[in-house]
Write a protein that holds these residues in place. Structure first.
Motif, PDB file in Angstrom:
ATOM      1  N   THR A 136      98.044  68.160 137.777  1.00  0.00           N
ATOM      2  CA  THR A 136      96.665  68.243 137.242  1.00  0.00           C
ATOM      3  C   THR A 136      96.747  68.420 135.696  1.00  0.00           C
ATOM      4  O   THR A 136      97.804  68.966 135.296  1.00  0.00           O
ATOM      5  CB  THR A 136      95.876  69.249 137.965  1.00  0.00           C
ATOM      6  OG1 THR A 136      96.603  70.275 137.605  1.00  0.00           O
ATOM      7  CG2 THR A 136      95.952  69.115 139.282  1.00  0.00           C
ATOM      8  N   PHE A 140      93.846  69.436 132.141  1.00  0.00           N
ATOM      9  CA  PHE A 140      92.343  69.822 131.876  1.00  0.00           C
ATOM     10  C   PHE A 140      92.285  70.020 130.231  1.00  0.00           C
ATOM     11  O   PHE A 140      93.388  70.144 129.603  1.00  0.00           O
ATOM     12  CB  PHE A 140      91.996  71.193 132.452  1.00  0.00           C
ATOM     13  CG  PHE A 140      92.543  72.140 131.873  1.00  0.00           C
ATOM     14  CD1 PHE A 140      92.057  73.194 130.970  1.00  0.00           C
ATOM     15  CD2 PHE A 140      94.101  72.727 132.296  1.00  0.00           C
ATOM     16  CE1 PHE A 140      92.244  74.396 130.325  1.00  0.00           C
ATOM     17  CE2 PHE A 140      94.369  73.867 131.804  1.00  0.00           C
ATOM     18  CZ  PHE A 140      93.493  74.580 130.696  1.00  0.00           C
ATOM     19  N   PHE A 180      94.129  67.281 126.378  1.00  0.00           N
ATOM     20  CA  PHE A 180      94.612  67.751 127.738  1.00  0.00           C
ATOM     21  C   PHE A 180      95.658  68.377 127.854  1.00  0.00           C
ATOM     22  O   PHE A 180      96.875  68.406 127.272  1.00  0.00           O
ATOM     23  CB  PHE A 180      94.764  66.522 128.488  1.00  0.00           C
ATOM     24  CG  PHE A 180      93.422  65.759 129.281  1.00  0.00           C
ATOM     25  CD1 PHE A 180      92.852  66.418 130.268  1.00  0.00           C
ATOM     26  CD2 PHE A 180      93.167  64.479 128.631  1.00  0.00           C
ATOM     27  CE1 PHE A 180      91.840  65.806 130.784  1.00  0.00           C
ATOM     28  CE2 PHE A 180      91.981  63.990 129.164  1.00  0.00           C
ATOM     29  CZ  PHE A 180      91.298  64.735 130.249  1.00  0.00           C
ATOM     30  N   THR A 201      86.909  69.483 131.300  1.00  0.00           N
ATOM     31  CA  THR A 201      87.118  68.563 131.891  1.00  0.00           C
ATOM     32  C   THR A 201      88.629  68.375 132.681  1.00  0.00           C
ATOM     33  O   THR A 201      89.469  68.737 131.965  1.00  0.00           O
ATOM     34  CB  THR A 201      86.858  67.230 131.265  1.00  0.00           C
ATOM     35  OG1 THR A 201      85.571  67.343 130.671  1.00  0.00           O
ATOM     36  CG2 THR A 201      86.895  66.032 132.146  1.00  0.00           C
ATOM     37  N   ARG A 219      91.497  66.429 135.346  1.00  0.00           N
ATOM     38  CA  ARG A 219      92.103  65.101 135.795  1.00  0.00           C
ATOM     39  C   ARG A 219      93.291  65.245 136.783  1.00  0.00           C
ATOM     40  O   ARG A 219      93.769  66.229 136.453  1.00  0.00           O
ATOM     41  CB  ARG A 219      92.380  64.110 134.612  1.00  0.00           C
ATOM     42  CG  ARG A 219      93.374  64.460 133.778  1.00  0.00           C
ATOM     43  CD  ARG A 219      93.790  63.213 132.745  1.00  0.00           C
ATOM     44  NE  ARG A 219      94.805  63.449 132.071  1.00  0.00           N
ATOM     45  CZ  ARG A 219      95.228  62.712 130.913  1.00  0.00           C
ATOM     46  NH1 ARG A 219      94.404  61.798 130.683  1.00  0.00           N
ATOM     47  NH2 ARG A 219      96.348  63.124 130.044  1.00  0.00           N
ATOM     48  N   TRP A 221      95.465  58.386 136.193  1.00  0.00           N
ATOM     49  CA  TRP A 221      94.811  59.622 136.105  1.00  0.00           C
ATOM     50  C   TRP A 221      93.319  59.267 136.850  1.00  0.00           C
ATOM     51  O   TRP A 221      92.593  58.229 136.443  1.00  0.00           O
ATOM     52  CB  TRP A 221      94.792  60.224 134.906  1.00  0.00           C
ATOM     53  CG  TRP A 221      96.038  60.673 134.067  1.00  0.00           C
ATOM     54  CD1 TRP A 221      96.846  60.059 133.440  1.00  0.00           C
ATOM     55  CD2 TRP A 221      96.856  62.163 134.858  1.00  0.00           C
ATOM     56  NE1 TRP A 221      98.072  61.059 133.223  1.00  0.00           N
ATOM     57  CE2 TRP A 221      97.856  62.128 133.999  1.00  0.00           C
ATOM     58  CE3 TRP A 221      96.212  63.124 135.506  1.00  0.00           C
ATOM     59  CZ2 TRP A 221      98.664  63.099 133.906  1.00  0.00           C
ATOM     60  CZ3 TRP A 221      97.159  64.196 135.632  1.00  0.00           C
ATOM     61  CH2 TRP A 221      98.141  64.290 134.867  1.00  0.00           C
ATOM     62  N   GLU A 222      92.746  60.181 137.479  1.00  0.00           N
ATOM     63  CA  GLU A 222      91.456  60.170 137.930  1.00  0.00           C
ATOM     64  C   GLU A 222      90.739  61.528 137.256  1.00  0.00           C
ATOM     65  O   GLU A 222      91.173  62.470 137.553  1.00  0.00           O
ATOM     66  CB  GLU A 222      91.342  60.214 139.357  1.00  0.00           C
ATOM     67  CG  GLU A 222      90.175  60.002 140.121  1.00  0.00           C
ATOM     68  CD  GLU A 222      89.543  58.440 139.698  1.00  0.00           C
ATOM     69  OE1 GLU A 222      88.128  58.616 139.827  1.00  0.00           O
ATOM     70  OE2 GLU A 222      90.196  57.729 139.370  1.00  0.00           O
ATOM     71  N   GLU A 223      89.931  61.193 136.470  1.00  0.00           N
ATOM     72  CA  GLU A 223      88.943  62.206 135.788  1.00  0.00           C
ATOM     73  C   GLU A 223      87.905  62.618 136.481  1.00  0.00           C
ATOM     74  O   GLU A 223      87.314  62.015 137.371  1.00  0.00           O
ATOM     75  CB  GLU A 223      88.593  61.714 134.274  1.00  0.00           C
ATOM     76  CG  GLU A 223      88.453  62.564 133.350  1.00  0.00           C
ATOM     77  CD  GLU A 223      88.167  62.169 131.913  1.00  0.00           C
ATOM     78  OE1 GLU A 223      87.298  62.416 131.400  1.00  0.00           O
ATOM     79  OE2 GLU A 223      89.307  61.615 131.663  1.00  0.00           O
ATOM     80  N   SER A 224      87.640  64.150 136.223  1.00  0.00           N
ATOM     81  CA  SER A 224      86.440  64.707 136.851  1.00  0.00           C
ATOM     82  C   SER A 224      85.315  64.610 135.955  1.00  0.00           C
ATOM     83  O   SER A 224      85.234  64.134 134.864  1.00  0.00           O
ATOM     84  CB  SER A 224      86.935  66.362 137.361  1.00  0.00           C
ATOM     85  OG  SER A 224      86.934  67.045 136.041  1.00  0.00           O
ATOM     86  N   GLN A 265      82.532  67.108 133.620  1.00  0.00           N
ATOM     87  CA  GLN A 265      82.528  68.035 132.641  1.00  0.00           C
ATOM     88  C   GLN A 265      81.608  69.076 133.054  1.00  0.00           C
ATOM     89  O   GLN A 265      80.541  68.937 133.542  1.00  0.00           O
ATOM     90  CB  GLN A 265      82.116  67.398 131.205  1.00  0.00           C
ATOM     91  CG  GLN A 265      82.302  68.428 130.023  1.00  0.00           C
ATOM     92  CD  GLN A 265      81.840  67.786 128.776  1.00  0.00           C
ATOM     93  OE1 GLN A 265      80.726  67.747 128.708  1.00  0.00           O
ATOM     94  NE2 GLN A 265      82.798  67.648 128.012  1.00  0.00           N
TER      95      GLN A 265
END
Length: 327
Positions: A66, A68, A75, A103, A105, A117-120, A122
């Motif tokens: 992970t 962030f 990141f 945020t 990922r 990467w899969e992002e979340s 915010q």
């Protein structure tokens, strides 16, 4: 033929890497699926990144890494090569600001392969965090119940440092009659007395926290119940009684000071005795016995001589002693 040889050389170089050795870093591949439902949440000012397993499971064990970032930084590394489906970013040795926007990922890894990467989403930490339930305790005081509220513990900072305006919504009801609950809103003190209660009755209380910056109410506390006892004397009655006693004491002191002369004359009168009483009290006694005792001579003392004899013979010391006793 030349094209095939060039393609073979390019593929072989990619596998070996620039150093000529076998590359050990994960290779991004479209075969390994990315994690799904990646979401960034916060509870009591923590920062939690969670996700679900990939849609197409890998043939071997899958690990996750992970990262962030905030709105003002790139990141940063979070959890690395973990097998569980969550990462508490606030527990890492990184600085997290109470009012920051974050945020996250995540990507999956299996062997030398890794997904994209899969992002979340915010979140703004202070506005989106879910405030936990306060701790509520009750104590009965006659026909009243005192409510004591303790704020939940935050992972970062404290409730009243993050939110400068904190209010409580207190809901209370007679046990078994929740539909008739009453509420006290916008309470700022963490100790509140509920007075409008019936004696010898069990009441239940529940509290929620309200802040200005966070639009969501906190998780409500567990319902806590306590019974009232005998009806207690109304506080203003005791206050009025105390005031009356003090006022009466002050009035008595003032009267004693103002009329001290009259009171002293009443308690210690200065009127003279009649003349005939003075003559009677000052006249000498005329009793015959008193006159006889006053005019009589002291009686003669009667005594006998005593001689001390040692060995049958009077001694000079004995005679002297006899004379001293006689005297």
């Amino acid at each position: 033929m030349a094209v095939a040889i060039c393609a073979f050389i390019w593929t072989f170089t990619t596998i070996l890497g620039p150093s000529g050795n076998l590359a050990l870093s994960p290779v991004v591949s479209g075969v390994l699926s990315t994690p799904t439902n990646v979401r960034l949440t916060s509870s009591n000012m923590n920062l939690m990144l969670t996700w679900d397993s990939p849609d197409r499971p890998a043939t071997s064990q899958v690990y996750y890494t992970t990262q962030f970032k905030s709105s003002v930084s790139d990141f940063k590394v979070g959890c690395v090569n973990i097998s569980n489906l969550e990462c508490d970013l606030s527990q890492l040795n990184v600085s997290i600001f109470e009012y920051g926007k974050y945020t996250g990922r995540v990507r999956s890894q299996s062997g030398t392969e890794s997904s994209t990467w899969e992002e979340s989403n915010q979140i703004t930490l202070d506005k989106d965090t879910i405030i936990g339930s306060p701790i509520v305790s009750l104590s009965s005081n006659g026909a009243a119940i005192e409510v004591t509220i303790k704020d939940p513990v935050f992972t970062i900072s404290a409730l009243r440092k993050v939110y400068h305006s904190v209010n409580y919504n207190i809901t209370y009801w007679e046990d078994g009659w929740r539909e008739k609950a009453r509420s006290n809103s916008n309470i700022q003190q963490n100790r509140v007395v509920l007075n409008d209660l019936d004696p010898w009755t069990k009441y239940c209380v529940q509290v929620q926290i309200i802040t200005e910056r966070n639009p969501n109410l906190s998780i409500p506390s567990a319902a806590v119940c306590e019974s009232t006892t005998t009806e207690e004397e109304v506080p203003w009655v005791a206050a009025v009684g105390t005031f009356c006693i003090v006022a009466l004491a002050v009035a008595l002191v003032v009267v004693a000071v103002v009329y001290r002369k009259h009171m002293s004359h009443f308690l210690c009168p200065k009127d003279a005795l009649p003349q005939h009483l003075k003559e009677y009290l000052l006249a000498p006694p005329i009793s015959s016995m008193y006159l006889a005792m006053r005019n009589s001579h002291p009686p003669d003392e009667i005594y006998h001589q005593v001689s001390i004899i040692a060995d049958g013979r009077p001694t000079t010391e004995g005679r002297k002693e006899n004379l001293q006793q006689t005297a």
